[in-house]
Structures are given as structure tokens and as C-alpha cells.
Design an enzyme around this catalytic site. Structure first.
Site: not given
Length: 163
Positions: A76, A116
């Protein structure tokens, strides 16, 4: 005075990827292809992410492990930082995340780690734009959220840090 309150987030579950719009199906397919290129010799857990930017560009990322574990990076963040470096003024519209393993079948949607989630939140704040997030394993159902706030209800957002 002690107070308690409940936190909640809304997740929509689809039985299969076929139930999503064609554009989202294609983005997940690209995320799967990105997972195939991940560097995961230690965990054998291959994660791929694909971002659809407001300008129509698609940016991918995958996890990059390192023998010094803290030195690796998640799929991510790899994708988001690449998008930020290449197209700093473009908002992320949709993010597709998927994973596979050589050790077991990933049969449920995977979710971004805490770091993330915070990075995704920063990009939502930066562009004043919610990011639609699609989560999937190798097989099975798909989870969809309309914003990272659904997965991170007490997001760190300190406006005073910007001066």
C-alpha cells in the site's frame, strides 16, 4: 468523569469480485498482477495494491521485504508513495489490495496494517478526497469501504502540525 463510546465503521461485503463494477474488477486484477511481482522471500505472503488516480492513471505497488524486517515496505505504501512522487497533485480515487501466499490459501480479504492506514488517511486529508478501498484475498468475498475512516475511526489528524 468516565465515559465510554462505541466506534464503528461500515464495510460492504460482496460474495465475489464479479459483483463490483468492471473498472473495480480490472483494478483488482492489476493488484493481483502486482502481488505476483512482490519480493517476499521470508513471509511468502505476496501483497499487491493498485491505485486509480483522479487523472485516470493506475499506479501499482507490492510488498518489498528485507532480511532486516523493519526495512521492508508494504504494498500500500509502495503504491501511495510512488503515486505521490509521480503525480503529487492527483487524488487517489480507488485503491485495490489483495494478497496470496505460497504457504496457504488466502481465502478472506486482507486489510492494511496500521502504518498503511495512517498513510492512506494522510492522502485523504491532503487531497480532501475519500479513497474507496477494495480488499480481497486470493479467493472469496470482497470488502469495500468508502474511506479509510471506516477502518481507522480514531485517525491521527493534528491540523496544528501544519502551522
Amino acid at each position: 468523569m468516565k465515559r465510554e463510546f462505541a466506534l464503528k465503521g461500515t464495510v460492504t461485503e460482496y460474495d465475489s469480485l464479479d459483483e463490483l463494477a468492471k473498472q473495480e474488477q480490472e483494478l483488482m486484477k492489476i493488484a493481483r498482477e502486482s502481488a505476483e511481482r512482490a519480493y517476499a522471500p521470508y513471509s511468502n505472503f505476496y501483497v499487491g495494491a493498485a491505485l486509480l488516480l483522479k487523472n485516470g492513471k493506475i499506479i501499482t505497488g507490492n510488498n518489498q521485504e528485507n532480511m532486516a524486517y523493519p526495512s521492508g515496505l508494504c504494498a500500500e505504501r509502495t503504491a501511495i508513495f510512488s503515486a505521490g512522487a509521480r503525480y503529487p497533485d492527483e487524488a487517489i480515487e480507488i485503491m485495490a489490495i489483495t494478497a496470496k501466499s505460497t504457504n496457504f490459501k488466502v481465502d478472506n480479504p486482507i486489510s492494511p496494517c496500521g502504518a498503511c492506514r495512517q498513510v492512506i488517511a494522510e492522502y485523504e486529508f491532503r487531497h480532501s478526497n475519500n479513497i474507496r478501498i477494495l480488499l480481497m484475498g486470493e479467493i472469496g468475498s470482497v470488502y469495500v469501504v468508502s474511506s479509510i475512516k471506516e477502518l481507522l475511526p480514531l485517525v491521527f489528524k493534528e491540523k496544528r502540525l501544519r502551522g
